[in-house]
Motif scaffolding. Structure first.
Motif, PDB file in Angstrom:
ATOM      1  N   THR A   1       5.276  31.426  -9.363  1.00  0.00           N
ATOM      2  CA  THR A   1       6.499  31.215  -8.654  1.00  0.00           C
ATOM      3  C   THR A   1       7.554  30.763  -9.554  1.00  0.00           C
ATOM      4  O   THR A   1       8.661  30.996  -9.281  1.00  0.00           O
ATOM      5  CB  THR A   1       5.950  30.294  -7.484  1.00  0.00           C
ATOM      6  OG1 THR A   1       4.910  30.928  -6.857  1.00  0.00           O
ATOM      7  CG2 THR A   1       7.153  30.129  -6.536  1.00  0.00           C
TER       8      THR A   1
ATOM      9  N   GLU B   1       2.715  36.072  -3.842  1.00  0.00           N
ATOM     10  CA  GLU B   1       1.534  35.989  -3.405  1.00  0.00           C
ATOM     11  C   GLU B   1       0.977  37.387  -2.657  1.00  0.00           C
ATOM     12  O   GLU B   1       0.030  37.560  -2.749  1.00  0.00           O
ATOM     13  CB  GLU B   1       1.550  35.082  -1.820  1.00  0.00           C
ATOM     14  CG  GLU B   1       1.520  33.555  -1.994  1.00  0.00           C
ATOM     15  CD  GLU B   1       2.457  32.822  -2.863  1.00  0.00           C
ATOM     16  OE1 GLU B   1       3.606  33.501  -3.170  1.00  0.00           O
ATOM     17  OE2 GLU B   1       2.136  31.791  -3.227  1.00  0.00           O
TER      18      GLU B   1
ATOM     19  N   SER C   1      -2.581  31.666  -3.255  1.00  0.00           N
ATOM     20  CA  SER C   1      -1.344  31.430  -3.900  1.00  0.00           C
ATOM     21  C   SER C   1      -0.816  32.688  -4.761  1.00  0.00           C
ATOM     22  O   SER C   1      -1.679  33.559  -4.966  1.00  0.00           O
ATOM     23  CB  SER C   1      -1.216  29.971  -4.865  1.00  0.00           C
ATOM     24  OG  SER C   1      -1.552  28.975  -3.844  1.00  0.00           O
ATOM     25  N   ALA C   2       0.493  32.410  -5.511  1.00  0.00           N
ATOM     26  CA  ALA C   2       0.631  33.350  -6.466  1.00  0.00           C
ATOM     27  C   ALA C   2       0.042  33.256  -7.716  1.00  0.00           C
ATOM     28  O   ALA C   2      -0.502  32.178  -7.965  1.00  0.00           O
ATOM     29  CB  ALA C   2       2.106  33.241  -6.817  1.00  0.00           C
TER      30      ALA C   2
ATOM     31  N   PHE D   1       1.889  30.248   1.741  1.00  0.00           N
ATOM     32  CA  PHE D   1       3.225  29.936   1.472  1.00  0.00           C
ATOM     33  C   PHE D   1       4.504  30.675   2.330  1.00  0.00           C
ATOM     34  O   PHE D   1       5.636  30.530   2.252  1.00  0.00           O
ATOM     35  CB  PHE D   1       3.421  30.060   0.105  1.00  0.00           C
ATOM     36  CG  PHE D   1       4.787  29.723  -0.650  1.00  0.00           C
ATOM     37  CD1 PHE D   1       5.617  28.573  -0.252  1.00  0.00           C
ATOM     38  CD2 PHE D   1       5.332  30.872  -1.309  1.00  0.00           C
ATOM     39  CE1 PHE D   1       6.530  28.616  -1.049  1.00  0.00           C
ATOM     40  CE2 PHE D   1       6.555  30.493  -2.089  1.00  0.00           C
ATOM     41  CZ  PHE D   1       7.331  29.572  -1.981  1.00  0.00           C
TER      42      PHE D   1
ATOM     43  N   ARG E   1       7.388  24.485  -1.654  1.00  0.00           N
ATOM     44  CA  ARG E   1       6.559  24.502  -2.769  1.00  0.00           C
ATOM     45  C   ARG E   1       5.305  24.014  -2.679  1.00  0.00           C
ATOM     46  O   ARG E   1       5.074  22.889  -1.868  1.00  0.00           O
ATOM     47  CB  ARG E   1       7.138  24.139  -3.993  1.00  0.00           C
ATOM     48  CG  ARG E   1       8.547  24.817  -4.448  1.00  0.00           C
ATOM     49  CD  ARG E   1       8.205  26.160  -4.908  1.00  0.00           C
ATOM     50  NE  ARG E   1       7.102  26.441  -5.786  1.00  0.00           N
ATOM     51  CZ  ARG E   1       7.108  26.447  -7.320  1.00  0.00           C
ATOM     52  NH1 ARG E   1       8.441  26.327  -7.437  1.00  0.00           N
ATOM     53  NH2 ARG E   1       6.233  26.674  -7.989  1.00  0.00           N
ATOM     54  N   GLY E   2       4.134  24.848  -2.817  1.00  0.00           N
ATOM     55  CA  GLY E   2       2.813  24.084  -2.415  1.00  0.00           C
ATOM     56  C   GLY E   2       2.363  24.468  -1.134  1.00  0.00           C
ATOM     57  O   GLY E   2       1.210  23.967  -0.531  1.00  0.00           O
ATOM     58  N   GLY E   3       3.074  25.386  -0.381  1.00  0.00           N
ATOM     59  CA  GLY E   3       2.737  25.467   1.149  1.00  0.00           C
ATOM     60  C   GLY E   3       1.823  26.256   1.427  1.00  0.00           C
ATOM     61  O   GLY E   3       1.465  26.481   2.477  1.00  0.00           O
ATOM     62  N   SER E   4       0.977  26.860   0.314  1.00  0.00           N
ATOM     63  CA  SER E   4      -0.070  27.670   0.672  1.00  0.00           C
ATOM     64  C   SER E   4      -1.259  26.948   1.258  1.00  0.00           C
ATOM     65  O   SER E   4      -2.103  27.401   2.119  1.00  0.00           O
ATOM     66  CB  SER E   4      -0.929  28.399  -0.500  1.00  0.00           C
ATOM     67  OG  SER E   4       0.087  29.171  -0.929  1.00  0.00           O
ATOM     68  N   ASP E   5      -1.277  25.602   0.842  1.00  0.00           N
ATOM     69  CA  ASP E   5      -2.303  24.797   1.571  1.00  0.00           C
ATOM     70  C   ASP E   5      -2.115  24.625   3.062  1.00  0.00           C
ATOM     71  O   ASP E   5      -3.010  24.775   3.933  1.00  0.00           O
ATOM     72  CB  ASP E   5      -2.190  23.294   1.160  1.00  0.00           C
ATOM     73  CG  ASP E   5      -2.361  23.146  -0.465  1.00  0.00           C
ATOM     74  OD1 ASP E   5      -3.286  23.910  -0.990  1.00  0.00           O
ATOM     75  OD2 ASP E   5      -1.949  22.051  -0.928  1.00  0.00           O
TER      76      ASP E   5
HETATM   77  N1  ASP Z   1       3.264  29.739  -4.940  1.00  0.00           N
HETATM   78  C1  ASP Z   1       3.892  28.708  -3.939  1.00  0.00           C
HETATM   79  C2  ASP Z   1       4.262  27.618  -5.025  1.00  0.00           C
HETATM   80  O1  ASP Z   1       4.060  27.751  -6.435  1.00  0.00           O
HETATM   81  C3  ASP Z   1       2.918  28.318  -3.069  1.00  0.00           C
HETATM   82  C4  ASP Z   1       1.559  27.570  -3.396  1.00  0.00           C
HETATM   83  O2  ASP Z   1       1.229  27.860  -4.595  1.00  0.00           O
HETATM   84  O3  ASP Z   1       0.971  26.703  -2.676  1.00  0.00           O
HETATM   85  O4  ASP Z   1       4.707  26.638  -4.681  1.00  0.00           O
END
Ligand code: ASP
Ligand code: MG
Length: 410
Positions: free
Chosen positions: A47, A74, A41-42, A136, A150-154
């Protein structure tokens, strides 16, 4: 030799020191003889910082440009991570999402992955490199850069694990695993050894922030073994898997909750067959996401219809409905803000009657009024007022004995 995908979230790569210690984790897996793909992730809250940077220029920035901006976060991490591995004496190479072959639909801000062309990654793995991929992000068929929400790196990590047929996908984060409920609110919350895909999917969709819901969907569809674990503590995390090795037969395995729920009620709707479809088609066309729906209909009278939305959609929902008032034919709209949704989740509910009844009894004993209810095979959700949310979660956590391992077996 196996293939491991590791994902490190923002807090786990929040400083140069943390990047170096995460890189050591990747190097360890490599030294064991595995091929290693790392998704990051970033760094830290960068982000969020980019989002606020955009808002200082524009109150409604173009979604395409937002994706262009946010994906830079990222890109910072992948390059630094790769350098850290070089310093540790490993061959490593970083790729942005599109370089890694992650193709998405042509939607900005919340795109789904449509295909992964993993050729580049494969070639580098065979070349004995550790491959670092920006989470992400991807690109649509015209080459525009997109983000996965958001949260898409998973989701990037699990999708890559599926495409590469990885033996395992480890999600490294700032908590030690998946808990029975959010430990920041309930001090007795307990880390689970294992949870099923279906349960995790419900919890993620119902507000548990630990995993991106689409990542769980991917894991389930492609049977990717997942583990959520700490990037600092050396301990087992939580395994997310099919049913087989479930640690215990808890009927309720977890409790999720979210505030920011608003109930909208239409009164005096004429009793027409097409009512429901008309109302919800209008809302859907305007991108308003609706959750729990209750209709009460008495023959010969007008009916009323209530549904919940996330409070951020309230204004949109009101605008859409008011502009269609004539066509829909209702008499008035009411809304109630400051509500919350509390949900109990567990696969054991399928074969155990009376779980919902017990939930209602517990809440009644606490003097908590339930305003709406919705159920699926493995969950029961109750809408209560926001001020009762934490009390409700605590009472249910206690009543279903979630802090005691395996206690609620019946
Ligand atoms: N950097 C992105 C976010 O903060 C993606 C991630 O962290 O999964 O949503
Ligand atoms: Mg996350």
């Amino acid at each position: 030799m196996g293939l491991i995908v590791q994902k490190f979230g923002g807090t786990s790569v929040g400083s140069p020191e943390k990047i170096i210690s995460a890189a050591k984790r990747a190097a360890e897996e490599k030294q064991k003889g595995n091929q290693v793909v790392v998704v990051v992730s970033a760094m830290g809250k960068s982000t969020d910082e980019l989002v606020s940077l955009a808002s200082s220029i524009s109150s409604k920035p173009s979604r395409r440009e937002m994706d262009m901006l946010l994906t830079t976060g990222e890109q910072v991490t992948i390059s630094l991570f790769s350098m850290a591995l070089h310093e540790l004496g490993h061959d490593a190479v970083s790729f942005t999402g599109w370089q890694a072959g992650i193709q998405t639909e042509s939607v900005h801000g919340n795109a789904r992955i449509t295909n992964i062309d993993a050729e580049q990654i494969q070639a580098q793995l065979e070349n004995d490199h550790i491959v670092i991929v920006a989470g992400f992000q991807g690109a649509d068929e015209r080459g525009s850069i997109t983000t996965l929400g958001r949260g898409g790196s998973d989701t990037t990590a699990v999708a890559l694990a599926a495409a590469l047929k990885a033996d395992k996908c480890d999600i490294y984060t700032d908590v030690t695993g998946v808990y029975t409920t959010d430990p920041r609110f309930v001090k007795d919350a307990r880390k689970l050894e294992a949870i099923s895909y279906d349960e995790m999917l419900e919890l993620a969709n119902l507000g548990a922030g630990v995993l991106h819901p689409r990542a769980v969907e991917f894991a389930k569809n492609y049977q990717v073994p997942l583990e959520v674990r700490s990037s600092t503590a050396r301990e087992n995390g939580t395994l997310i898997e099919e049913e087989a090795r479930m640690e215990e037969n808890l009927i309720v395995r977890g409790i999720a909750f979210e505030d920011q729920v608003t109930r909208v009620t239409l009164r005096g709707l004429p009793n027409k067959l097409s009512n429901l479809s008309n109302v919800f088609t209008e809302l859907a066309k305007n991108g308003v996401n609706v959750d729990i729906i209750i209709q009460s209909l008495t023959e010969g009278y007008t009916s009323s219809l209530s549904f919940t939305v996330n409070t951020s959609y309230l204004e949109d929902a009101m605008d859409v409905l008011n502009s269609q008032k004539k066509k829909l034919g209702f008499e008035k709209i009411e809304s109630e803000k400051k509500l919350a949704k509390v949900s109990i989740v567990g696969s054991g509910m399928v074969s155990n009657p009376g779980v919902a009844a017990e939930m209602f009894e517990v809440l009644a004993e606490e003097g908590i009024l339930i305003k709406m209810v919705s159920t699926s095979e493995i969950k029961v959700s109750a809408v209560v007022s926001q001020e009762h949310m934490v009390k409700a979660v605590e009472a249910l956590h206690e009543a279903f004995e979630l802090s005691k391992k395996g206690a609620a077996v019946s």
